[in-house]
Design a protein around this motif. Sequence first.
Motif, PDB file in Angstrom:
ATOM      1  N   VAL A 111      -9.919   9.864  -1.000  1.00  7.74           N
ATOM      2  CA  VAL A 111      -8.953   8.857  -1.423  1.00  7.74           C
ATOM      3  C   VAL A 111      -9.363   7.504  -0.850  1.00  7.74           C
ATOM      4  N   GLU A 113      -8.118   3.435  -0.505  1.00 11.34           N
ATOM      5  CA  GLU A 113      -7.114   2.383  -0.643  1.00 11.34           C
ATOM      6  C   GLU A 113      -7.872   1.067  -0.747  1.00 11.34           C
ATOM      7  N   GLU A 115      -8.322  -3.032  -2.338  1.00  9.57           N
ATOM      8  CA  GLU A 115      -7.552  -4.213  -2.714  1.00  9.57           C
ATOM      9  C   GLU A 115      -8.003  -4.627  -4.101  1.00  9.57           C
ATOM     10  N   HIS A 122       0.712  -3.373  -4.273  1.00  9.98           N
ATOM     11  CA  HIS A 122       0.434  -1.940  -4.276  1.00  9.98           C
ATOM     12  C   HIS A 122      -1.054  -1.615  -4.243  1.00  9.98           C
ATOM     13  N   GLY A 123      -1.882  -2.610  -4.440  1.00  9.70           N
ATOM     14  CA  GLY A 123      -3.322  -2.406  -4.377  1.00  9.70           C
ATOM     15  C   GLY A 123      -3.837  -1.451  -5.422  1.00  9.70           C
ATOM     16  N   MET A 125      -5.413   2.461  -5.696  1.00  8.35           N
ATOM     17  CA  MET A 125      -5.715   3.761  -5.110  1.00  8.35           C
ATOM     18  C   MET A 125      -6.639   4.483  -6.076  1.00  8.35           C
ATOM     19  N   TYR A 140      -1.168   2.241  -4.941  1.00  3.87           N
ATOM     20  CA  TYR A 140      -1.132   3.241  -3.887  1.00  3.87           C
ATOM     21  C   TYR A 140       0.244   3.905  -3.834  1.00  3.87           C
ATOM     22  N   ASP A 141       0.257   5.239  -3.979  1.00  8.11           N
ATOM     23  CA  ASP A 141       1.514   5.985  -3.913  1.00  8.11           C
ATOM     24  C   ASP A 141       1.410   7.226  -3.032  1.00  8.11           C
ATOM     25  N   GLY A 142       0.230   7.506  -2.495  1.00 10.69           N
ATOM     26  CA  GLY A 142       0.064   8.636  -1.601  1.00 10.69           C
ATOM     27  C   GLY A 142      -0.148   9.979  -2.275  1.00 10.69           C
TER      28      GLY A 142
END
Length: 171
Positions: A111, A113, A115, A122-123, A125, A140-142
């Motif tokens: 994964v 993260e 920019e 939220h960038g 992911m 990005y939400d995990g």
Amino acid sequence: MPVFRAPYFDNAEVELEEDDEGNEPGAFAPHETPEGAAALRAFLALTPADRMADSRHVFAYYADFREAVGGEDWLDEEMGIPETASDIWDNVTPGPISVTQGYDDRQWYVVMEAECAWEAEHGLMMVWHNGTRLTKVGGYDGHVSNSDAFADEKLSDVVYAAIDRKYTTYL
């Protein structure tokens, strides 16, 4: 944190986040397990050609966001308008990577993260299944997959789950 050169991003340096949270004392971090290490090695073997092949997914995220927020009124002036899908990478800055195991499928994922110029909050992911195949793109939400994020197995082949369906991309 260990630093690696990622050929996928023209040998940009990326940090490996070592999330030991929840590990038993003396337990291996995910990237230290044989499967996690294999996923990390596979990711580090990806090339700029792989990135170019993945451009459509990241570009779809940009185009969907641009349309949703009326980007022609302000975003175009801030970042310009990418002429091709592969030009989107000019607006992406690689960030830290981690190796994790999926909650439901117990598969391994790398994964990142990153920019991106169009979505500072939220960038970007990006998730690679077993480090080899880009399987999720978005803010990005995990979650390591869209089927996990939306609790909908029908989304298992969706890479970018768009606001406007015309921008949704698939494996």
